[in-house]
Design an enzyme around this catalytic site. Structure first.
Site, PDB file in Angstrom:
ATOM      1  N   HIS A  85       0.849  -1.191   0.000  1.00  0.00           N
ATOM      2  CA  HIS A  85       0.000   0.000   0.000  1.00  0.00           C
ATOM      3  C   HIS A  85       0.881   1.236   0.000  1.00  0.00           C
ATOM      4  O   HIS A  85       1.869   1.299   0.712  1.00  0.00           O
ATOM      5  CB  HIS A  85      -0.877   0.005   1.257  1.00  0.00           C
ATOM      6  N   ASP A 164     -14.242   2.734   6.947  1.00  0.00           N
ATOM      7  CA  ASP A 164     -13.209   3.555   6.300  1.00  0.00           C
ATOM      8  C   ASP A 164     -13.774   4.229   5.059  1.00  0.00           C
ATOM      9  O   ASP A 164     -13.488   5.389   4.788  1.00  0.00           O
ATOM     10  CB  ASP A 164     -11.978   2.721   5.922  1.00  0.00           C
ATOM     11  N   ARG A 171     -13.512  12.736   5.220  1.00  0.00           N
ATOM     12  CA  ARG A 171     -12.205  13.389   5.401  1.00  0.00           C
ATOM     13  C   ARG A 171     -11.786  14.125   4.140  1.00  0.00           C
ATOM     14  O   ARG A 171     -11.223  15.217   4.214  1.00  0.00           O
ATOM     15  CB  ARG A 171     -11.148  12.343   5.781  1.00  0.00           C
ATOM     16  N   SER A 186      -6.860   3.957   8.567  1.00  0.00           N
ATOM     17  CA  SER A 186      -7.458   3.747   7.248  1.00  0.00           C
ATOM     18  C   SER A 186      -6.671   2.695   6.460  1.00  0.00           C
ATOM     19  O   SER A 186      -7.224   1.735   5.909  1.00  0.00           O
ATOM     20  CB  SER A 186      -7.471   5.097   6.512  1.00  0.00           C
ATOM     21  N   LYS A 190      -7.629  -1.770   6.261  1.00  0.00           N
ATOM     22  CA  LYS A 190      -7.870  -2.417   4.959  1.00  0.00           C
ATOM     23  C   LYS A 190      -6.873  -3.548   4.719  1.00  0.00           C
ATOM     24  O   LYS A 190      -7.236  -4.611   4.219  1.00  0.00           O
ATOM     25  CB  LYS A 190      -7.764  -1.374   3.836  1.00  0.00           C
TER      26      LYS A 190
END
Ligand code: URA
Length: 436
Positions: A85, A164, A171, A186, A190
């Site tokens: 990520h 999220d 956000r 966040s 995930k």
């Protein structure tokens, strides 16, 4: 937490206090049930962004996010399972290289990706630039594909970490993205819910990143690694430069094209270097004794490219893109070049560059916007590079002459030159959780 107490919790956070894990869990549950309003959640998020969340609050948020939906079990797959990520960048197309490299090196890559956000690009949007490519796999299809060819890259379903999804959307429009705890919760919720046992994070720093300051990015990386490890996942992070675009291309089809050039061994730039580093980091975490050598081997012997081909075909895309990327990918009708004159590149306003690509149609101005896969920018020089008079520094790939003209006019304030020497910028600032 009763509904009546919500304003009390918001006020406590506003005044710099801390929420307990129980309070955070109840808050997220109540928000998902519709008993806490968007305005209350936004106020709480803003209070937390300004006052700071504690590490205990970050951990509790991560757990509350995971508990808001389903989790994926990959434990029956043979071999280590890996996910990566990035916290978001510009020209940041490493997944398209790293995923097939890791699959070719024998790992099982089950990668959940996102769409572009703000000025940053998203892997799903990029992959959809390949004609026919589908990103909406069911968890069963994803599992089956990883078992069969070693990799799948798909959108998380609505049922995976739904908290999220909703909070991220809030956000994005309330100025509450840049918080270590909120980004860590966040990202890590995930990744943990996605089921991989090995997680590699690319935490960006610099003007094009959500955490611009190096010390804040390092703090975020350390927090993510601790959360991952507390959940029994092998987790490592690189903190990397986003003070200029990573690859030359910014725009969906253009980025796919350059990623394929890296896989084909035709490009040896910062995108290639970081892709190699991230892949080696994942391999090192799984105990591979010679990770860099392994990465070089699968890139050089064509195994990574072959895995990319199979991956594109498995998800419905035109796999000949791997052989002839620029013929298969959509291209923009208008290409204009901008030459800034002679000098040395002093800085690149990376966030602005991402916004200009968005303006051309490569990203969304509003949530419901449909992207134009063909448009974007190609930025050749990096900070510290010398540009000769008349040499084009940026290509604008646009749908219309008007779009191209609008962007060309803004480029002089985005790529700025000087007469003096400028040091090039390190690509990897820190390695965290990598045993050194
Ligand atoms: N990427 C994410 O998935 N979440 C964030 O909060 C920021 C970047």
């Amino acid at each position: 937490v009763s509904v009546l107490e919500i304003p009390v919790l918001i006020a406590r956070k506003r005044d710099g206090g801390e929420l307990s894990a129980d309070e955070i869990r109840s808050l997220i549950t109540a928000y998902m049930a519709g008993d806490v309003g968007d305005e209350q959640m936004s106020a709480l998020l803003m209070a937390g962004v300004i006052r700071g969340f504690s590490e205990a609050e970050a951990v509790a948020l991560t757990e509350a996010f995971i508990a808001s939906g389903d989790t994926v079990d990959l434990s029956d797959l043979r071999g280590p399972t890996v996910d990566k990520h990035s916290t978001g960048g510009v020209g940041d197309t490493t997944t398209l290289v790293v995923a097939p490299v890791l699959a070719a090196a024998g790992l099982q890559v089950a990668k959940l990706s996102g769409r572009g956000l703000g000025h940053t690009g998203g892997t799903l949007d990029k992959l959809e630039a390949i004609p026919g490519f589908r990103v909406d796999l069911t968890p069963e299809q994803m599992h089956e594909q990883v078992e069969r060819i070693g990799l799948a890259v798909a959108a998380a379903t609505q049922d995976l970490v739904p908290a999220d999804k909703r909070i991220y959307a809030l956000r994005d429009v309330t100025g509450t993205v840049p918080s270590q705890a909120l980004i860590a919760a966040s990202v890590m919720s995930k990744k943990i819910a996605g089921g991989a046992d090995t997680i590699v994070l690319d935490v960006k720093t610099g003007d094009g990143a959500f955490m611009e300051q190096l010390d804040e990015a390092v703090g975020l990386a350390e927090l993510c690694v601790r959360i991952g490890e507390a959940h029994g996942r092998r987790t490592g992070a690189l903190v990397t430069d986003m003070g200029q675009p990573l690859g030359d291309a910014v725009g969906n089809a253009l980025e796919v094209g350059v990623a394929i050039e890296v896989l084909r061994g035709e490009r040896d730039d910062r995108l290639a270097a970081l892709s190699r580093e991230l892949a080696a980091a994942a391999l090192a975490l799984t105990g591979e004794p010679e990770p860099e050598e392994k990465v070089s081997q699968v890139l050089e012997d064509g195994a990574a490219l072959e895995h990319f081909r199979e991956f594109v075909a498995a998800q419905g895309g035109d796999a000949t893109v791997a052989d002839r990327p620029w013929e298969v990918l959509p291209s923009a009708p208008i290409v204009r070049r901008w030459a800034p004159g002679a000098g040395v590149v002093r800085d690149v306003r990376t966030r602005r560059l991402g916004e200009l690509a968005s303006l051309l149609g490569a990203g969304r101005q509003r949530k419901e916007d449909v992207l134009d896969p063909a448009v974007g920018l190609v930025v050749h020089p990096r900070i510290g590079d010398r540009v000769e008079d008349g040499e084009p520094a940026v290509e604008v790939h646009a749908r219309t002459e008007d779009d191209a003209a609008r962007v060309l006019e803004l480029l002089p304030e985005v790529v700025r030159l000087t007469d003096e020497d400028v040091r090039s910028v390190d690509l990897v600032h820190r390695r965290i959780g990598m045993g050194s």
